[in-house]
Design a protein around this motif. Structure first.
Motif, short mmCIF file in Angstrom:
data_model
loop_
_atom_site.label_atom_id
_atom_site.label_comp_id
_atom_site.label_asym_id
_atom_site.label_seq_id
_atom_site.Cartn_x
_atom_site.Cartn_y
_atom_site.Cartn_z
N UNK A 138 0.80 -1.20 0.00
CA UNK A 138 0.12 0.11 0.03
C UNK A 138 0.98 1.33 -0.01
N UNK A 139 2.07 1.10 0.71
CA UNK A 139 3.04 2.53 0.88
C UNK A 139 3.39 2.69 -0.40
N UNK A 140 3.88 1.58 -1.20
CA UNK A 140 4.34 1.63 -2.76
C UNK A 140 3.45 2.35 -3.47
N UNK A 141 2.20 1.78 -3.46
CA UNK A 141 1.08 2.18 -4.56
C UNK A 141 1.06 3.68 -4.17
N UNK A 142 0.93 4.21 -2.94
CA UNK A 142 0.72 5.60 -2.45
C UNK A 142 1.88 6.45 -2.92
N UNK A 189 3.91 5.81 -5.44
CA UNK A 189 3.53 5.95 -7.04
C UNK A 189 2.32 7.06 -7.40
N UNK A 190 1.25 7.04 -6.37
CA UNK A 190 0.28 7.73 -6.70
C UNK A 190 0.74 9.39 -6.51
N UNK A 202 -2.63 9.56 -10.47
CA UNK A 202 -3.78 9.05 -11.19
C UNK A 202 -4.12 7.85 -10.44
N UNK A 203 -5.33 7.48 -10.62
CA UNK A 203 -5.70 6.21 -9.92
C UNK A 203 -6.27 6.09 -8.63
#
Ligand code: G1P
Length: 305
Positions: free
Chosen positions: A222-226, A228-229, A234-235
């Protein structure tokens, strides 16, 4: 290594738009099911399952949740002075529940998506696994659903998703797990989740029902996704994406939950939940059953002849 789970998160920052206008002023978590608001059912389930740290992630307009669980000594004193012991005890019991579950509240911060409240709460829970329960499910079960998830975690030491059997036509409402192995007693090894597939594309006949044991490895995803966000803006941040990224190389399990499940997040299912709880009430249930029989085929009373 931690062998059990003491911490839980209830994401309660959503708008409840599917239940408008009921939820215009009242948070959906505070709508009654039986004689309790929805979220109290969940908090009771967690406390009964040995959870000692509950974080409720909120947004503006949710202060009624805090008011509900906060002690109110003045009200209790007034009720006792008026000889209304039963009501005073009921009010005190809720505050006691909050104390036993050590409820704390956190404002949601970050990008849109159901992974964000989980990541927010994880900051309080240094590197420990935690339960995540959506705020709009109510379970009636001999062994609480939370307890069933904790047992599955204790047996596997891996992330666990709560599952229920699903009618094929409902697949587009849920995440549907890809099942790799059935280990017995409802425990399944899964390799990921397909979000809301068409019935023909559903990889199994189970639905993920918004109860999860989340481990630090999934928090890292989740930390990695955030991260990247914030680079691309986007997303959205979805728990399912983090679970799938994790499951690419590590074990994840599903636990088929024994019990009755009531979704309260949309008008039709919310009415079903209210009706079922009313019918099950020891005092009002029999009266309502009789009333339902009397009303069957009744033309209704015209109050405006
Ligand atoms: C979420 C999850 C989905 C799960 C569902 C259960 O979807 O992404 O996997 O089946 O909760 O309520 P949502 O209903 O928020 O779109």
């Amino acid at each position: 290594m931690t062998t059990t789970i003491r911490r839980a998160v209830i994401p309660a920052a959503g708008l409840g738009s599917r239940l408008l206008p009921l939820t215009k002023a009242t948070p959906k978590e505070m709508l009654p099911v039986g004689d309790k608001p929805v979220i109290e059912h969940t908090v009771r389930e967690l406390v009964a399952s040995g959870i000692t740290d509950i974080t409720i992630v909120v947004s503006g307009g949710k202060s009624l949740i805090q008011d509900h669980f906060r002690p109110n000594p003045a009200l209790v004193e007034q009720l006792r002075a008026d000889g209304k012991q039963e009501y005073a005890d009921a009010v005190e019991e809720i505050a006691e529940l909050s104390r036993r579950g050590h409820i704390t509240y956190l404002d949601q911060h970050g990008p849109y998506g159901n992974g964000t409240p989980v990541l927010n709460a994880a900051r309080n829970f240094d590197n420990e696994p935690m339960l995540v329960l959506w705020p709009d499910d109510v379970f009636v079960a001999e062994v609480p659903r939370a307890q069933q998830l904790i047992r599955a975690y204790e047996a596997t030491n891996c992330p666990v998703l709560a599952l229920m059997p699903m009618r094929p036509e409902d697949s587009q409402r849920y995440g549907v797990p890809v099942v790799k192995e059935d280990l017995g007693d409802g425990l399944l090894r899964i390799t990921g989740l397909v979000e809301k597939p068409k019935p023909a594309d559903a990889p199994s006949a189970f639905a993920a029902i918004g109860g999860y044991v989340i481990t630090p490895g999934i928090i890292d995803e989740l930390r990695e996704q955030t991260r990247r966000w914030y680079e691309h803006r986007t997303g959205e941040i979805y728990l399912t994406d983090a679970i799938n990224a994790y499951a690419g190389s590590r074990a994840v399990y599903g636990q088929v939950i024994q019990g009755r499940w009531y979704d309260t997040g949309n008008p039709a299912d919310y009415l079903v939940a209210q009706f079922a709880f009313a019918l099950a009430h020891p005092e009002y249930g029999p009266v309502l059953r009789r009333l339902a029989r009397d009303l069957e085929g009744h033309p209704g009373i015209d109050t405006n002849p």
